[in-house]
Write a protein that holds these residues in place. Sequence first.
Motif, short mmCIF file in Angstrom:
data_model
loop_
_atom_site.label_atom_id
_atom_site.label_comp_id
_atom_site.label_asym_id
_atom_site.label_seq_id
_atom_site.Cartn_x
_atom_site.Cartn_y
_atom_site.Cartn_z
N UNK A 46 -20.58 47.72 -42.88
CA UNK A 46 -21.44 46.54 -42.90
C UNK A 46 -20.79 45.39 -43.66
N UNK A 47 -20.16 45.70 -44.77
CA UNK A 47 -19.44 44.68 -45.54
C UNK A 47 -18.36 44.03 -44.68
N UNK A 48 -17.59 44.84 -44.01
CA UNK A 48 -16.48 44.33 -43.19
C UNK A 48 -16.98 43.51 -42.00
N UNK A 49 -18.17 43.82 -41.50
CA UNK A 49 -18.74 43.09 -40.37
C UNK A 49 -19.40 41.77 -40.79
N UNK A 50 -19.51 41.53 -42.08
CA UNK A 50 -20.19 40.33 -42.59
C UNK A 50 -19.24 39.15 -42.70
N UNK A 51 -19.84 37.96 -42.77
CA UNK A 51 -19.05 36.75 -42.98
C UNK A 51 -18.51 36.75 -44.42
N UNK A 52 -17.50 35.93 -44.70
CA UNK A 52 -16.95 35.88 -46.06
C UNK A 52 -18.01 35.57 -47.13
#
Length: 112
Positions: free
Chosen positions: A86-92
């Motif tokens: 989920x972290x990796x799929x999120x925007x910066x």
Amino acid sequence: MNIRLMKLRKAAGYSNRDEFAEKIGVNKYTYRSWESGAAMMNAEQLWTCAKALGCSPNDILGWNDEMGDFDADDALTVDEREIVDNYRDSSPQWQKNIAMTAKAAASESKKD
């Protein structure tokens, strides 16, 4: 090379290795030989296992991207893997928010 199939298989909720072998379409004896380290899977088989386990081929092989080395004792649980994905799929910006929230929660949990 340390193959962590058993740990990852169990963490993904597959308690029976023969049923998991059937799920990924290989003979149970072939899968058992991979899990015991007696035989090595090819790249396609590695990819199939990783997809079924919800992890990366690097996780199965014990490759730790951040450390750049093999790390057999650092497999992620299913919940940890979900958080990372989920972290990796999120925007910066959301990644910053997630990191700040995790740090704050960890700090608060140590006060208990």
